[in-house]
Design a protein around this motif. Structure first.
Motif, short mmCIF file in Angstrom:
data_model
loop_
_atom_site.label_atom_id
_atom_site.label_comp_id
_atom_site.label_asym_id
_atom_site.label_seq_id
_atom_site.Cartn_x
_atom_site.Cartn_y
_atom_site.Cartn_z
N ARG A 12 -2.92 35.12 -34.06
CA ARG A 12 -3.33 33.82 -34.59
C ARG A 12 -4.75 33.44 -34.20
O ARG A 12 -5.44 32.77 -34.97
CB ARG A 12 -2.37 32.71 -34.13
N MET B 261 4.88 31.28 -38.35
CA MET B 261 4.02 31.15 -37.18
C MET B 261 4.86 31.17 -35.91
O MET B 261 5.95 30.59 -35.85
CB MET B 261 3.25 29.83 -37.22
N ARG C 214 0.84 35.18 -36.47
CA ARG C 214 1.03 34.76 -37.86
C ARG C 214 1.66 35.95 -38.58
O ARG C 214 1.11 37.05 -38.55
CB ARG C 214 -0.30 34.40 -38.51
#
Length: 169
Positions: free
Chosen positions: A70, A8, A13
């Motif tokens: 993300r 992360m 991600r």
């Protein structure tokens, strides 16, 4: 070995590639954007390239990470470590979708991969092997702190950029 861990960053991600991610690589390999990767190539050859890269995970313990936003989970590209037969050593590489270009995603993901490689394998360095005409990738490699190296590439004239992983925080 086996699978990619999730990495992360603030915006991204990095995860194990999934079958649906192939469509983005197939589009890339079918386009003029693949010129620096010996392309364009047809869908069958794109599959062979992509599947062999993803197959590095169970065989070598590293490979490409799929990169996604993300917040939205939108697929943005692929960044990882490539080392197929014939490569002189593991190489850090990247690909982003046209919509993701110019937003710093490749740099953010590449830094995460370099930190992971240092922590996971204890490597002191990693290289990029870049076609001399791929000026955008050369510029990115240099922004990431890489320096030109006389290490061997794949083809005569390849630009090889060396990254000192020990310098990463």
């Amino acid at each position: 070995m086996g699978r990619a861990p999730d990495l992360m960053t603030d915006r991204l991600r990095l995860r194990m590639p999934r079958l649906e991610d192939f469509e983005h690589r197939a589009a890339f390999y079918a386009s003029p954007r693949a010129a620096h990767e010996d392309g364009p190539v047809n869908r069958a050859m794109a599959w062979r390239i992509w599947a062999s890269e993803v197959g590095q995970w169970p065989l070598l313990g590293y490979g490409p990470f799929s990169v996604e936003d993300r917040k939205t989970a939108a697929y943005l590209g692929e960044v990882g470590i490539y080392n197929p037969v014939g490569f002189p050593e593991p190489e850090l590489g990247w690909f982003v979708t046209p919509e993701a270009e110019g937003k710093g995603y490749a740099a953010e993901a590449a830094l995460a991969v370099m930190r992971w490689a240092r922590a996971r394998f204890g490597w002191d360095h990693i290289i990029n092997i870049i076609a001399p005409a791929n000026t955008r990738s050369i510029a990115l490699a240099r922004r990431l702190g890489g320096v030109h190296s006389n290490r061997p590439g794949l083809d005569e004239g390849d630009v090889v950029i060396l990254h000192d992983l020990r310098a990463l925080a």
